[in-house]
Motif scaffolding. Structure first.
Motif, PDB file in Angstrom:
ATOM      1  N   THR A 285      44.691  11.065 -70.360  1.00 52.62           N
ATOM      2  CA  THR A 285      43.541  11.912 -70.704  1.00 52.62           C
ATOM      3  C   THR A 285      43.851  13.382 -70.403  1.00 52.62           C
ATOM      4  O   THR A 285      43.576  14.273 -71.215  1.00 52.62           O
ATOM      5  N   ALA A 286      44.433  13.624 -69.231  1.00 51.84           N
ATOM      6  CA  ALA A 286      44.764  14.999 -68.858  1.00 51.84           C
ATOM      7  C   ALA A 286      45.806  15.577 -69.809  1.00 51.84           C
ATOM      8  O   ALA A 286      45.729  16.742 -70.215  1.00 51.84           O
ATOM      9  N   ALA A 287      46.802  14.755 -70.167  1.00 48.01           N
ATOM     10  CA  ALA A 287      47.841  15.234 -71.089  1.00 48.01           C
ATOM     11  C   ALA A 287      47.257  15.533 -72.463  1.00 48.01           C
ATOM     12  O   ALA A 287      47.619  16.516 -73.109  1.00 48.01           O
ATOM     13  N   ALA A 288      46.350  14.680 -72.898  1.00 49.69           N
ATOM     14  CA  ALA A 288      45.706  14.891 -74.202  1.00 49.69           C
ATOM     15  C   ALA A 288      44.901  16.190 -74.197  1.00 49.69           C
ATOM     16  O   ALA A 288      44.929  16.957 -75.163  1.00 49.69           O
ATOM     17  N   PHE A 289      44.195  16.399 -73.105  1.00 48.28           N
ATOM     18  CA  PHE A 289      43.398  17.629 -72.973  1.00 48.28           C
ATOM     19  C   PHE A 289      44.302  18.850 -73.043  1.00 48.28           C
ATOM     20  O   PHE A 289      43.996  19.845 -73.707  1.00 48.28           O
ATOM     21  N   TRP A 290      45.436  18.804 -72.382  1.00 48.05           N
ATOM     22  CA  TRP A 290      46.374  19.927 -72.357  1.00 48.05           C
ATOM     23  C   TRP A 290      46.932  20.193 -73.743  1.00 48.05           C
ATOM     24  O   TRP A 290      46.934  21.327 -74.215  1.00 48.05           O
ATOM     25  N   GLY A 320      41.823  23.631 -66.376  1.00 50.41           N
ATOM     26  CA  GLY A 320      43.197  23.148 -66.410  1.00 50.41           C
ATOM     27  C   GLY A 320      43.812  23.019 -65.026  1.00 50.41           C
ATOM     28  O   GLY A 320      44.631  22.138 -64.788  1.00 50.41           O
ATOM     29  N   VAL A 321      43.401  23.900 -64.120  1.00 52.19           N
ATOM     30  CA  VAL A 321      43.935  23.814 -62.759  1.00 52.19           C
ATOM     31  C   VAL A 321      43.626  22.441 -62.168  1.00 52.19           C
ATOM     32  O   VAL A 321      44.484  21.814 -61.538  1.00 52.19           O
ATOM     33  N   VAL A 322      42.411  21.992 -62.416  1.00 53.79           N
ATOM     34  CA  VAL A 322      42.008  20.686 -61.882  1.00 53.79           C
ATOM     35  C   VAL A 322      42.588  19.561 -62.737  1.00 53.79           C
ATOM     36  O   VAL A 322      43.258  18.652 -62.244  1.00 53.79           O
ATOM     37  N   ALA A 323      42.327  19.656 -64.051  1.00 49.76           N
ATOM     38  CA  ALA A 323      42.707  18.550 -64.939  1.00 49.76           C
ATOM     39  C   ALA A 323      44.210  18.354 -64.991  1.00 49.76           C
ATOM     40  O   ALA A 323      44.715  17.236 -64.921  1.00 49.76           O
ATOM     41  N   ALA A 369      51.842  27.889 -67.669  1.00 50.77           N
ATOM     42  CA  ALA A 369      50.411  27.910 -67.346  1.00 50.77           C
ATOM     43  C   ALA A 369      50.106  28.971 -66.296  1.00 50.77           C
ATOM     44  O   ALA A 369      49.115  29.709 -66.404  1.00 50.77           O
ATOM     45  N   ALA A 370      50.952  29.047 -65.281  1.00 54.52           N
ATOM     46  CA  ALA A 370      50.730  30.044 -64.228  1.00 54.52           C
ATOM     47  C   ALA A 370      50.835  31.454 -64.798  1.00 54.52           C
ATOM     48  O   ALA A 370      50.026  32.336 -64.478  1.00 54.52           O
ATOM     49  N   HIS A 371      51.825  31.649 -65.648  1.00 50.74           N
ATOM     50  CA  HIS A 371      51.999  32.968 -66.267  1.00 50.74           C
ATOM     51  C   HIS A 371      50.762  33.352 -67.074  1.00 50.74           C
ATOM     52  O   HIS A 371      50.262  34.488 -66.971  1.00 50.74           O
TER      53      HIS A 371
END
Lengths: 532, 163
Positions: A285-290, A320-323, A369-371
Motif C-alpha cells: 500500500t505504501a509503495a503504491a501510494f509513493w 510521505g514521511v509517515v507512509a 525524497a529528502a532533497h
C-alpha cells in the motif's frame, strides 16, 4: 450495465472466490523417494514413489536408462495425498536408471529434479552424466513471464495507489478529474497485463514450449489463480467505479488489489503467515501510494501552477514521511528479518543479494525524497519556475528508480528465501559424490566442504589411480537464474585436483558440467547436480 | 546411425574429405583444416591414428616437417615382404609450416582401413597456431548424437563394405 448490478456481481464473485476451498499453500519440497537416490536394488522396483510435504500437480515424470534413453515402462501416474506414484509396467534389467520429474506446488512454484538408482547386485552405485530434465521452455519464456509480471505489478500499484492518494490528499478538481481517468486506464491495462502474466506463467510452469491449456488450468487452480482472480475483481471494480462519486467501491477495488498480493508467494507460504501478510499489505500500500504520488505530481506540473504543485508536494511530503519513511521501511525491514536467516545471507544468498539491491534503490529514493522535501518544496511554493523545471526532471529520475526497484521486487517475490532447517531433501547425497565420465573410462570424485563453501574435484581412472589432467573446464547451469555456461573460479591446489568456491545459492538447482583433458587427445566430460 | 546421415558443416570444422572408406583396403585420408585459430595461422597439425588403422604413410609436404610417433601393435602381423610388423604409427605431426587463416590446408596420408564395415573411425586432431590451439577431439557420447552438434568434433571416416 446498472451500477447496482455490477456491485451485486462483484460481491457474489468475491464471496465465491474467497470462500472456495483452497489447496495447502507453500513451496512443495521433496522429502523422500522410493527407491532412494543412489540406491542399489537387488530386484527391479515395482513402482517409483515421490513423497512431498504437500500435495502437488505432476507436470512430467520420466524414467531413463543409463544412456539417457527414455523408457516407456510407467503406467498411469497416481497422486495419493502428498505422494506421487508411478507404477512400473515392466521389469527393469540390471543397470543404472534415472528418474526426472517436474511438479507444480500449490503456490504455483515448479520443482524439477532428477535422481538415479541401480538395479542388480553388481552395480557400484556411482553414476555418469545425469540426463537433464526435459527442457521446460524456450529461453525467452521466463523473461516474457517476468516482464508480464512487472507490468501487472505496475498496473496494480498505479491503480491502487491512485485511489489511496486521492483518499489521503486533497487535490484540485482538475487533478481529481484526471485521476478518475487514470484509475480506469491503469485498471484496464492491469487486466491485460494480468492475462498476459497468466498465459506466460502457464508456459513457464508446464514443460514444453508448445501451447497447452494444461498450464492455464494448473495456474488457475493454484493459490496463484485465486490471487489473480482477486486482482481481476479489483481491476473490474476500478474500471466501473473510478470516480470520487463511488469512493467506497473504488476503495474496495484497491483493497482487493492489495489483498491479492498476500494470497500467494512468500507471505502465504512462510511463518508467521498472518504477520507476513499484514506486513506485505502495508508495504504494498505504501509503495503504491509513493508510485502514484510521483505520477500525479508529474501530471500536476503540466496542469497546475508551480506554487500549487508546491502545496501538493508539501502535503505529500508530510504524509510521505509517515507512509513511506516509516511504514514502508519498517514493514520491509521486518519482512526481510523474517525471511533472511542471518544478515550475512544478504550477501551470500540469491534472495539476499536481490534484497540488498532493492535496499540500495530505496536508499536512493529516500535521498530524492529528502532533497525534495527539504530543499525544493519551499521554493516551489514560492512559485520559482526554474526550481519547478528542475523538480520535474528530478521527479522523472525518481520515478525511473522506483520502477527499477519495483522490477527488482518482482524478482525478489519469485525467488525463494534461504530454506529453513526444518525442510530437508534426501534426493542426493551431500558428499562425496562419484560420477562416471561419458566414455565410462574415468571417475570424477566431487567433495563438498562441511560448510558447503568449497567444491573439490578429483579424477581417477577405473583402477582408482589418480589422474593429472592437463586442463579443467567447469561450468554451471543455474536453473533458477536461467543462466548457462558460467565459468566458475578455479583455484588449482594440486596437479590432480581442482577446488573452487561454491557460489550456488542455497536452495538453487545447479547442474555442473566438467571437462577434463586427461591427455592431449582425450577430453572426458562429467555432469552432476549439486545437492541443495 | 546418425553419423552416416549427418550433414557436412559449412567449412567451419576440420574434416576428412573422403567421408568414407572401404573396409579392409588402403585408402587415402585427406584431413582438411579450414581456418586458423581466430586470425592466427596454423603452425602444427597433430593427428591421432585410431585403433585398427595400420600401415600409415604420410604425404610429404615441402614446407612442413613431419614426425611419426609409433606405438606397439597388440597383434603384430607379417607384411607382404615377410617382415614382422610390431609397431604402427600412432600419431602424425606436421609442423614448421604456416597455414594462414582464411585458407584451407589438406594434410593427407594413406592407411589400411580395418575390415569393420559400419564402424566410424575418429581421427582426433590438434591444430596448434601462433596464438592458441583448437582441439578437434570431441566424440559423440551417444550413437544417435550428431557430431556436428559438438563444439569441436573430431574428423571422422566411416567404414563401408568393400564392393
Amino acid at each position: 450495465m446498472p451500477a447496482h448490478s455490477v456491485r451485486l456481481c462483484l460481491l457474489s464473485l468475491c464471496a465465491f472466490i474467497l470462500t472456495a476451498p483452497q489447496e495447502v499453500r507453500g513451496h512443495a519440497q521433496l522429502l523422500e523417494t522410493v527407491p532412494a537416490a543412489n540406491d542399489v536394488l537387488v530386484d527391479s522396483p515395482s513402482e517409483i514413489k515421490l513423497i512431498f510435504n504437500e500435495s502437488v500437480s505432476v507436470l512430467s515424470l520420466q524414467v531413463r536408462d543409463g544412456g539417457g534413453n527414455f523408457l516407456d515402462v510407467g503406467g498411469d501416474i497416481g497422486v495419493e495425498e502428498n505422494d506421487v506414484v508411478l507404477p512400473l509396467t515392466a521389469e527393469l534389467r540390471d543397470g543404472q536408471y534415472f528418474v526426472a520429474f517436474r511438479v507444480l506446488s500449490a503456490d504455483a512454484h515448479t520443482i524439477s529434479e532428477s535422481f538415479g538408482f541401480s538395479v542388480g547386485a553388481g552395480q557400484n552405485g556411482s553414476f555418469g552424466a545425469i540426463p537433464p530434465v526435459e527442457p521446460a521452455y524456450e529461453r525467452w519464456t521466463p523473461w516474457g513471464s517476468g516482464i508480464a509480471r512487472w507490468l501487472f505489478m505496475l498496473a496494480l500499484l498505479c491503480s491502487a495507489g491512485f485511489v489511496v492518494f486521492r483518499q489521503l490528499l486533497s487535490v484540485p478538481a482538475i487533478v481529481d478529474d484526471w485521476l478518475a481517468g487514470a484509475i480506469r486506464r491503469a485498471a484496464s491495462w492491469g487486466l491485460v497485463a494480468l492475462a498476459a502474466y497468466w498465459v506466460a506463467g502457464a508456459f513457464v510452469m508446464v514443460a514444453g514450449s508448445a501451447w497447452s491449456l494444461e498450464g492455464l488450468f494448473a495456474v488457475a487452480s493454484s493459490t496463484m489463480g485465486v490471487s489473480l482472480a482477486t486482482a481481476a475483481l479489483g481491476f473490474i471494480a476500478l474500471i466501473f467505479f473510478p470516480g470520487r462519486a463511488h469512493k467506497r467501491w473504488a476503495l474496495a477495488g484497491a483493497a482487493l488489489l492489495i489483498f491479492s498480493r498476500v494470497l500467494t508467494g512468500h507471505p502465504a507460504s512462510r511463518e508467521p503467515e498472518l504477520v507476513l501478510q499484514l506486513l506485505m499489505a502495508t508495504h504494498v500500500t505504501a509503495a503504491a501510494f509513493w508510485l502514484a504520488a510521483l505520477i500525479v505530481l508529474l501530471r500536476a506540473m503540466r496542469c497546475l501552477s508551480v506554487d500549487a504543485v508546491g502545496v501538493l508536494a508539501g502535503d505529500f511530503g508530510r504524509i510521505g514521511v509517515v507512509a513511506v519513511g516509516i511504514v514502508l521501511t519498517a514493514a520491509g525491514i521486518v519482512m526481510a528479518y523474517l525471511h533472511v536467516a542471518a544478515p550475512a545471507a544478504l550477501l551470500t544468498t540469491q534472495y539476499g543479494l536481490l534484497l540488498s539491491a532493492k535496499l540500495g534503490g530505496v536508499i536512493a529514493l529516500f535521498a530524492f525524497a529528502a532533497h525534495h522535501k527539504f530543499r525544493v518544496t519551499a521554493a516551489l511554493t514560492d512559485g520559482d519556475a526554474a526550481v519547478g523545471r528542475r523538480f520535474q526532471a528530478s521527479l522523472r529520475l525518481e520515478l525511473l528508480v522506483l520502477l527499477t526497484v519495483i522490477g527488482v521486487s518482482t524478482v525478489v517475490a519469485s525467488t525463494p528465501p534461504e530454506s529453513t532447517a526444518t525442510a530437508q531433501t534426501s534426493v542426493a547425497p551431500i558428499a562425496p559424490l562419484t560420477v562416471v565420465s561419458e566414455t565410462g573410462n574415468y571417475r570424477l570424485n566431487v567433495e563438498l566442504s562441511a560448510d558447503a563453501s568449497l567444491i573439490r574435484l578429483l579424477v581417477t581412472d577405473l583402477n582408482g589411480q589418480t589422474v593429472e589432467p592437463l586442463e579443467w573446464t567447469v561450468t554451471a547451469d543455474l536453473q533458477s537464474l536461467m543462466m548457462e555456461g558460467i565459468a566458475l573460479p578455479a583455484a588449482q591446489e594440486e596437479h590432480s585436483a581442482v577446488t573452487f568456491e561454491n557460489r550456488v545459492p542455497s536452495g538453487t538447482n545447479a547442474r555442473y558440467t566438467v571437462g577434463v583433458l586427461v591427455t592431449d587427445f582425450d577430453l572426458e566430460r562429467f555432469e552432476f547436480e549439486l545437492p541443495r | 546411425m546418425l553419423v552416416v546421415a549427418a550433414p557436412r558443416p559449412a567449412l567451419s570444422h576440420a574434416v576428412i574429405d573422403e567421408g568414407s572408406a572401404a573396409a579392409g583396403r588402403f585408402s587415402f585420408v585427406s584431413l582438411r583444416v579450414t581456418h586458423g585459430c581466430g586470425k592466427s595461422p596454423t603452425r602444427e597439425i597433430r593427428v591421432k591414428i585410431p585403433e585398427g588403422v595400420t600401415r600409415v604413410s604420410a604425404e610429404y609436404l615441402p614446407d612442413w616437417d613431419i614426425e611419426k610417433k609409433m606405438r606397439k601393435l597388440e597383434e603384430p602381423y607379417q607384411d607382404e615382404a615377410g617382415q614382422m610388423v610390431t609397431e604402427t604409427i600412432d600419431e602424425i605431426v606436421w609442423r614448421g609450416g604456416s597455414l594462414p587463416d582464411g585458407y584451407y590446408g589438406v594434410f593427407q596420408f594413406r592407411a589400411m582401413i580395418p575390415d569393420t564395415p559400419g564402424e566410424v573411425l575418429w581421427f582426433k586432431t590438434i591444430q596448434n597456431c601462433d596464438d592458441g590451439a583448437i582441439r578437434w577431439i570431441e566424440v559423440p557420447s551417444r550413437p544417435d548424437q550428431n557430431p556436428y552438434e559438438l563444439k569441436e568434433p573430431a574428423p571422422f571416416l566411416r567404414v563401408v563394405a568393400s564392393q
